[in-house]
Enzyme design. Structure first.
Site, PDB file in Angstrom:
ATOM      1  N   ASN A  62       0.863  -1.183   0.000  1.00 38.68           N
ATOM      2  CA  ASN A  62       0.000   0.000   0.000  1.00 38.68           C
ATOM      3  C   ASN A  62       0.898   1.232   0.000  1.00 38.68           C
ATOM      4  OD1 ASN A  62      -1.386   2.353   1.411  1.00 38.68           O
ATOM      5  ND2 ASN A  62      -3.111   0.971   1.134  1.00 38.68           N
ATOM      6  N   ALA A  98      -4.964  -0.315  -2.688  1.00 41.17           N
ATOM      7  CA  ALA A  98      -5.338   0.983  -2.122  1.00 41.17           C
ATOM      8  C   ALA A  98      -6.560   0.785  -1.246  1.00 41.17           C
ATOM      9  CB  ALA A  98      -5.629   1.993  -3.226  1.00 41.17           C
ATOM     10  N   GLU A  99      -6.610   1.550  -0.148  1.00 45.41           N
ATOM     11  CA  GLU A  99      -7.626   1.310   0.874  1.00 45.41           C
ATOM     12  C   GLU A  99      -9.045   1.667   0.424  1.00 45.41           C
ATOM     13  OE1 GLU A  99      -4.976   3.279   1.068  1.00 45.41           O
ATOM     14  OE2 GLU A  99      -5.351   5.122   2.201  1.00 45.41           O
ATOM     15  N   ASN A 100      -9.161   2.349  -0.730  1.00 46.24           N
ATOM     16  CA  ASN A 100     -10.507   2.589  -1.241  1.00 46.24           C
ATOM     17  C   ASN A 100     -11.019   1.406  -2.067  1.00 46.24           C
ATOM     18  OD1 ASN A 100      -8.491   3.434  -3.117  1.00 46.24           O
ATOM     19  ND2 ASN A 100     -10.110   4.290  -4.376  1.00 46.24           N
ATOM     20  N   GLY A 101     -10.299   0.293  -2.031  1.00 43.04           N
ATOM     21  CA  GLY A 101     -10.891  -0.935  -2.533  1.00 43.04           C
ATOM     22  C   GLY A 101     -10.360  -1.479  -3.831  1.00 43.04           C
TER      23      GLY A 101
END
Lengths: 229, 235
Positions: free
Chosen positions: A32, A55-58
């Site tokens: 990430n 990425a943490e938005n999926g």
């Protein structure tokens, strides 16, 4: 870098730092990348190394920025930049994205830092004073990723130190930084404290120590800190 | 869109104003979207025309530019914002009213926010997490050491209404998302008493294969079709 001409002359550029960090990432890692210089790391990891960027938005398997006009309005990274999906990518919602992060399924988080302490504490989300910055996913990534690489300039613009005995800015997480890449040095954190692994060309361990608050341990010969190995 | 593809039975509402008409003062609203993607733009416009005030809004960031959530903030309809990222440079409307002391802010880690809603949707009243331990996020939280690691007790976060965005729905409320536009939308759908989904396309039941459903219909109460208003393009 600071007003010290010796340090300024030796400092790596943001792109060179990104290239050095890219070399450090093992093949087949799930990584990430935070906002800023960390985002540039992706540009320097060859496809054949099978590194997957999440990425943490999926998205797991985020690829290069699309050509102008080719952007998909529904496909972005956590920095709100348009991205592509590599073959084998997957997309999912936030609950799954953070279960992935918090559950230890992400090998490396590369995060920008404002301050790092002798114990590897990370401060990177805000500076003292009201109305600045945001937590975002930084606290989850710092705690959940198996290893945290931090990137920062070694000194503040006014010459103030950023590698400190204790952070003075609000913390993101305690004792999480494994590897720190500044513009003049690569420092690794072990149980005994910060280990100076590499110094930028022309700089001695004393030059790095002079701008670092904690005592830097010299575990062996200090290597040359450069974009290319 | 041909008439047979716009069923008015089931959970499909004629428009966004009708879908939000019963949201009362003081409601807790879970608002989907991340980075301007997967934002229920038409429902936000309807909320700007809807009189409900004293709202608590749970959403990832404090709005971009002057449109979308920023309109509600400017109208003084939001009493409290719960978000993970408050002070992005483009959230200047929020900054202005926050500095004027006109809104309450609870800023929490993004993963904790998602997990608190997941817990609410799954009937889990609270959980322990190491995220935020030793930081400002730990203030006034119960702290417990589990497996040698310091953790914080975090409570489930549910809402009265979820206002979310999906790509496609059938008129029973099964939802499909596109790309990274799912973000908070699926978890919010599970965590509210009433979930209102704005979609780009409404199809007949059966047109979405069972294994292709991302959010099962049980979580969705109302469906409206909306146009792309390109609110994100402002900032």
């Amino acid at each position: 870098m600071s007003s010290d001409p010796k340090l300024s002359a030796a400092a790596l550029s943001p792109e060179e730092i990104a290239r050095r960090v890219a070399r450090e990432i093992p093949d087949r890692s799930v990584v990430n990348l935070g906002i800023g210089i960390p985002t540039q790391v992706a540009n320097h990891v060859a496809l054949g190394r099978e590194v997957m960027f999440m990425a943490e938005n999926g998205i797991l398997g985020s690829g290069p920025r699309p050509a102008p006009g080719e952007e998909d309005k529904d496909l972005i990274n956590a920095s709100r930049e348009p991205v592509t999906a590599v073959p084998g990518a997957s997309v999912f919602g936030h609950a799954d994205a953070f279960a992935m992060i918090r559950g230890g399924h992400v090998d490396i988080a590369v995060l920008g830092a404002l301050q790092v302490s002798a114990a590897g504490d990370l401060a990177n989300w805000t500076v003292p004073g009201a109305g600045k910055g945001g937590i975002g996913g930084a606290m989850d990534l710092a705690v959940g990723a198996r290893e945290v690489y931090a990137i920062m300039t070694h000194l503040m613009k006014d010459g103030g130190l950023k590698l400190l005995e204790e952070c003075t800015y609000p913390l993101t997480a305690r004792g999480v930084v494994k590897k720190l890449f500044t513009d003049i040095a690569f420092i690794e954190f072990g149980p005994e404290g910060p280990l100076l692994r590499e110094a930028a060309p022309g700089l001695t361990p004393d030059d790095i120590q002079r701008v670092s608050a904690p005592k830097l341990i010299l575990p062996g010969p200090v290597g040359t800190y450069a974009a290319e190995g | 869109m041909p008439p047979e593809k716009t069923p008015t039975q089931g959970k499909v509402y004629p428009g966004s104003p009708e879908a939000v008409a019963d949201i009362p003062d003081g409601a807790v609203i879970l608002l989907g979207g991340f980075g301007g993607v997967g934002v229920p733009e038409n429902l936000l416009v309807a909320m700007a025309d809807h009189p409900a005030r004293e709202l608590t809004v749970v959403t990832n960031h404090a709005g971009f530019g002057e449109r979308g959530l920023a309109v509600l903030l400017r109208q003084g309809k939001v009493r409290k914002l719960i978000c993970s990222y408050a002070f992005h440079r483009s959230a200047f409307v929020f900054r202005e009213i926050y500095m004027a002391g006109k809104i309450e802010l609870e800023q929490i880690p993004q993963g904790t926010m998602a997990e608190r809603m997941r817990a609410a949707g799954a009937g889990i009243p609270a959980f322990y997490t190491p995220t935020g331990a030793g930081t400002q996020a730990a203030e006034s939280k119960e702290i417990r050491t589990i497996g040698g690691r310091e953790t914080l007790l975090e409570y489930a976060l549910g809402g009265d209404f979820a206002i979310i965005k999906a790509h496609r729905a059938d008129h029973l409320g099964n939802l499909v998302y596109r790309g990274t536009a799912a973000n908070f939308n699926p978890v919010m759908a599970t965590a509210a008493r009433i979930t209102i989904a704005e979609v780009e396309e409404i199809v007949m039941p059966g047109e979405i294969a069972p294994e292709g459903v991302h959010t099962p219909s049980v979580y969705v109460d109302r469906v409206v079709r909306g146009e792309d208003l390109e609110l994100r393009s402002e900032t």
